[in-house]
Design a protein around this motif. Structure first.
Motif, PDB file in Angstrom:
ATOM      1  N   ALA A  30      -0.279 -55.698 112.012  1.00 22.56           N
ATOM      2  CA  ALA A  30       0.304 -56.034 113.485  1.00 22.56           C
ATOM      3  C   ALA A  30      -1.012 -55.857 114.373  1.00 22.56           C
ATOM      4  CB  ALA A  30       1.371 -55.213 113.582  1.00 22.56           C
ATOM      5  N   SER A  31      -1.709 -54.724 114.156  1.00 24.17           N
ATOM      6  CA  SER A  31      -2.814 -54.428 115.077  1.00 24.17           C
ATOM      7  C   SER A  31      -3.973 -55.616 115.082  1.00 24.17           C
ATOM      8  CB  SER A  31      -3.226 -53.242 115.134  1.00 24.17           C
ATOM      9  OG  SER A  31      -2.646 -52.227 115.243  1.00 24.17           O
ATOM     10  N   ASP A  32      -4.321 -56.039 113.793  1.00 25.39           N
ATOM     11  CA  ASP A  32      -5.072 -57.022 113.514  1.00 25.39           C
ATOM     12  C   ASP A  32      -4.672 -58.492 114.073  1.00 25.39           C
ATOM     13  OD1 ASP A  32      -6.914 -55.573 112.140  1.00 25.39           O
ATOM     14  OD2 ASP A  32      -6.254 -56.255 110.160  1.00 25.39           O
ATOM     15  N   ASP A  95      13.313 -51.922 112.085  1.00 26.43           N
ATOM     16  CA  ASP A  95      12.433 -52.134 113.430  1.00 26.43           C
ATOM     17  C   ASP A  95      10.988 -52.106 112.789  1.00 26.43           C
ATOM     18  OD1 ASP A  95      10.722 -51.589 115.707  1.00 26.43           O
ATOM     19  OD2 ASP A  95      12.021 -50.882 116.788  1.00 26.43           O
ATOM     20  N   GLN A  96      10.582 -53.075 112.802  1.00 24.67           N
ATOM     21  CA  GLN A  96       8.932 -53.585 112.440  1.00 24.67           C
ATOM     22  C   GLN A  96       7.933 -52.836 113.060  1.00 24.67           C
ATOM     23  OE1 GLN A  96       8.666 -57.773 112.060  1.00 24.67           O
ATOM     24  NE2 GLN A  96       9.667 -57.819 110.372  1.00 24.67           N
ATOM     25  N   ARG A  97       8.314 -52.598 114.292  1.00 26.45           N
ATOM     26  CA  ARG A  97       7.086 -52.135 115.562  1.00 26.45           C
ATOM     27  C   ARG A  97       6.870 -50.703 114.914  1.00 26.45           C
ATOM     28  NH1 ARG A  97       9.934 -51.997 120.352  1.00 26.45           N
ATOM     29  NH2 ARG A  97      11.664 -52.043 119.014  1.00 26.45           N
ATOM     30  N   ILE A  98       7.889 -49.929 114.494  1.00 25.46           N
ATOM     31  CA  ILE A  98       7.628 -48.563 114.429  1.00 25.46           C
ATOM     32  C   ILE A  98       7.912 -48.004 112.714  1.00 25.46           C
ATOM     33  CG2 ILE A  98       8.086 -47.738 116.516  1.00 25.46           C
ATOM     34  CD1 ILE A  98      11.265 -46.923 115.541  1.00 25.46           C
ATOM     35  N   GLY A  99       8.143 -49.211 111.983  1.00 24.44           N
ATOM     36  CA  GLY A  99       8.215 -48.877 110.458  1.00 24.44           C
ATOM     37  C   GLY A  99       9.705 -48.236 110.158  1.00 24.44           C
ATOM     38  N   LEU A 100      10.508 -48.625 110.934  1.00 23.78           N
ATOM     39  CA  LEU A 100      12.038 -47.940 110.598  1.00 23.78           C
ATOM     40  C   LEU A 100      12.745 -48.691 109.497  1.00 23.78           C
ATOM     41  CD1 LEU A 100      14.193 -45.861 111.859  1.00 23.78           C
ATOM     42  CD2 LEU A 100      14.759 -47.586 113.233  1.00 23.78           C
TER      43      LEU A 100
END
Length: 149
Positions: A30-32, A95-100
């Motif tokens: 995601a950062s990439d 939640d993909q943003r926080i790996g939930l």
């Protein structure tokens, strides 16, 4: 629709090391993707364009812009594939943003979510199917005995 897999706490916890590795990779991707997007915006030199317009401009633009668009597309494809890999394990990504992630479980015969978030060492929380992350409760020793298939 198929019947969802019902996990025991032990089964869910056995998956945590693999899940942690997969989710860590996803968060790095995601950062990439964000870095590639910024490089694409810079290469196209059209910051006011919508995402679709920007991609179209890149495909018809300079060699650098086309290369940035290809790199972004490859990373997005890998990202989507990675989440599919997680879901194929029987885990529900919340939640993909926080790996939930949640696992279906049973507590005293009632269907619940066993809840895990990237960075946690084990599945140590649960919540009702409608409660969501804010409704997480710790899995105490007494609750652990009630978590049965």
């Amino acid at each position: 629709m198929s019947t969802p897999r019902i996990w025991t706490i032990e089964e869910a916890n056995a998956l945590v090391p693999r899940l942690s590795s997969l989710i860590g990779r996803q968060l790095a991707l995601a950062s990439d993707i964000e870095r590639c997007w910024q490089a694409l915006v810079k290469a196209v030199e059209s910051p006011a364009a919508t995402p679709d317009q920007l991609l179209e401009l890149a495909r018809g633009g300079s060699e650098l812009a086309r290369a940035r668009e290809r790199e972004l597309s490859e990373k997005i494809a890998a990202y989507e594939s990675g989440w599919q890999e997680v879901e194929e394990l029987g885990v529900v990504v919340k939640d993909q943003r926080i790996g939930l992630c949640d696992f279906y479980g049973r507590l005293d015969g009632t269907l619940v979510w066993l809840c895990w978030r990237y960075g946690e060492q084990a599945v140590e929380h649960y919540h009702g199917l409608e409660a969501g992350y804010a409704g997480r409760k710790p899995i105490t020793a007494a609750k652990r005995r009630q978590l049965l298939n």
